[in-house]
Design an enzyme around this catalytic site. Sequence first.
Site, short mmCIF file in Angstrom:
data_model
loop_
_atom_site.label_atom_id
_atom_site.label_comp_id
_atom_site.label_asym_id
_atom_site.label_seq_id
_atom_site.Cartn_x
_atom_site.Cartn_y
_atom_site.Cartn_z
N LYS A 23 -9.31 -0.78 -9.59
CA LYS A 23 -8.02 -1.46 -9.42
C LYS A 23 -8.05 -2.68 -10.34
CE LYS A 23 -9.19 -4.66 -5.72
NZ LYS A 23 -8.79 -5.24 -4.45
N PHE A 62 0.82 -1.23 0.00
CA PHE A 62 0.00 0.00 0.00
C PHE A 62 0.84 1.26 0.00
CE2 PHE A 62 -4.56 -0.75 -0.08
CZ PHE A 62 -4.51 -2.13 -0.22
N CYS A 121 -15.14 0.70 -0.96
CA CYS A 121 -14.86 0.58 0.48
C CYS A 121 -14.03 1.73 1.04
CB CYS A 121 -14.16 -0.74 0.75
SG CYS A 121 -15.09 -2.14 0.13
C1 UGA Z 1 -10.40 -2.84 0.73
C2 UGA Z 1 -9.47 -3.46 1.79
O1 UGA Z 1 -8.17 -3.64 1.24
C3 UGA Z 1 -10.03 -4.80 2.28
O2 UGA Z 1 -9.21 -5.32 3.33
C4 UGA Z 1 -11.46 -4.60 2.82
O3 UGA Z 1 -12.05 -5.80 3.27
C5 UGA Z 1 -12.32 -4.02 1.69
O4 UGA Z 1 -11.74 -2.76 1.26
C6 UGA Z 1 -13.71 -3.83 2.22
O5 UGA Z 1 -13.90 -2.98 3.10
O6 UGA Z 1 -14.62 -4.59 1.87
P1 UGA Z 1 -10.75 -3.22 -1.89
O7 UGA Z 1 -11.79 -2.17 -1.86
O8 UGA Z 1 -11.02 -4.49 -2.63
O9 UGA Z 1 -10.36 -3.70 -0.40
O10 UGA Z 1 -9.48 -2.54 -2.54
P2 UGA Z 1 -7.93 -2.37 -2.19
O11 UGA Z 1 -7.17 -3.52 -2.68
O12 UGA Z 1 -7.76 -2.01 -0.75
O13 UGA Z 1 -7.58 -1.09 -3.10
C7 UGA Z 1 -8.25 0.14 -2.89
C8 UGA Z 1 -7.76 1.22 -3.80
O14 UGA Z 1 -6.45 1.65 -3.42
C9 UGA Z 1 -7.64 0.85 -5.27
O15 UGA Z 1 -8.14 1.90 -6.05
C10 UGA Z 1 -6.14 0.68 -5.48
O16 UGA Z 1 -5.75 0.91 -6.82
C11 UGA Z 1 -5.61 1.74 -4.55
N1 UGA Z 1 -4.21 1.49 -4.10
C12 UGA Z 1 -3.91 0.37 -3.40
C13 UGA Z 1 -3.22 2.44 -4.37
O17 UGA Z 1 -3.48 3.49 -5.00
N2 UGA Z 1 -1.94 2.21 -3.93
C14 UGA Z 1 -1.62 1.10 -3.23
O18 UGA Z 1 -0.44 0.96 -2.84
C15 UGA Z 1 -2.62 0.16 -2.96
#
Ligand code: UGA
Length: 435
Positions: free
Chosen positions: A323, A252, A263
């Site tokens: 994502k 992250f 979320c």
């Molecule tokens: C997130 C949490 O990671 C889960 O643990 C949680 O259960 C879920 O929300 C929920 O509440 O149901 P998710 O929404 O699937 O999961 O997405 P993430 O993988 O967390 O990514 C979120 C956003 O952050 C994406 O747009 C991704 O591209 C962005 N991101 C992620 C970044 O810009 N940089 C990073 O280093 C990581």
Amino acid sequence: MKITVIGAGYVGLVSAVCFAELGNKVLCVEKSSSKLDELSRGMSPIQEPGLTEILDKNLEEGRIRFSDSIKEGVDFSKVIFICVGTPQSENGMADLSQVEEVSRQIAMHMGEYKLIIEKSTVPVKTHELIRRTIKRYAREDLEFDVASNPEFLREGFAVYDFMNPDRIVIGVESKRAVEIFQEIYQPFTENGNTLFVTKTSAAEIIKYASNSFLAIKISYINMLADLAEKVGVDVDMIAEGVGRDKRIGRDFLNAGIGYGGSCLPKDVNAFIHMAENYGLDFGLLKETEKINLNRRKQFLEKVEKLLWINRDKKIAVWGLAFKANTDDVRDAPSLGIVKGLLETGAQLCLYDPEAMENFKTIFSESKKLNYVEDKYDALHESEALLVLTEWDEFKEADLKRIKELMKLPIVVDGRNIFNRDKMESEGFEYHGMGR
Ligand code: UGA
């Protein structure tokens, strides 16, 4: 065990199917008749690797079935998971009307002890409202427990995450409820995963606190990306160096156009409001949100600075999902970026391996915006390629072919998926985020 799951949305369906896969008998209650119809035929309304396969298998083996009757769900099992939606209301707080409605229905049909578990993401103290509702509407002599068991599934890895949890958080107030949870999660505890048993309010907060912390990490690295850009270093190197500290970790810390999805944005906002209700100003999260929304604006400014005038220029956009590995475009950075580009009069050609159908429901095809089925088709005569989602197929794309197809080889990489040196040696004018 027999388990009832109310709500076949994202969390509900994945949990129901996975509980069945673990050997339980599951009844999943859903009010949407079209969804019920699909599910009973073994078709999953959401795209998740492995989900349809285990749904089919467990339907066939009789471990899962679907119904629209809460009464049937209440009669079926003493364990009832509430997994209905808690969307963001206009004032930013979670809308709990579905949770209230389901609690009332459960109360009215209860005839013996029940353990009622909130799995939906709900604000702290919601369990008390559920408890009060059940007390009001249920028979006076009935015993019950209300507990919290938040879910931490990532979209695109939901089945994997359910089956391989980092942690199982249980918020309970009674020994009887703890014992039932121990039985439910025995397949995991047998493998050494321990339940983290805590107070119900703490469990409710843990969910918001986790997602908010992830959001803070992303906004923090995005701030560092701006600094890196000004100083003339690569933010990836900073992330690598900082992330090697085990206390911080590299995950992250990928800079880019910010977080989206159903979320993180919603939970950060709801957490700010929740804190406000307790008289606290969660400035740290307000800044996190502000930095995140600014990323989209900054990206648009970057593109405009490079092209000078966007009007009538053909721009290729790769990636619309919030994502990789999902077709979900809810609160995706691509939404604001595409809207902003259209406002400047650019001619857009969009491609995403999974999310185009969902994106089309928001931006339909027009003279200024068209969709293509092959990523290379988006590039013909384009004066810039914008990368908005970190799909593997983009990382592995044929750079020579990209360059040949474009009118001008300008790449603005909103997710830092390409190697800058490689891009430059291939003759691209390459711009990342914080590089
Ligand atoms: C997130 C949490 O990671 C889960 O643990 C949680 O259960 C879920 O929300 C929920 O509440 O149901 P998710 O929404 O699937 O999961 O997405 P993430 O993988 O967390 O990514 C979120 C956003 O952050 C994406 O747009 C991704 O591209 C962005 N991101 C992620 C970044 O810009 N940089 C990073 O280093 C990581």
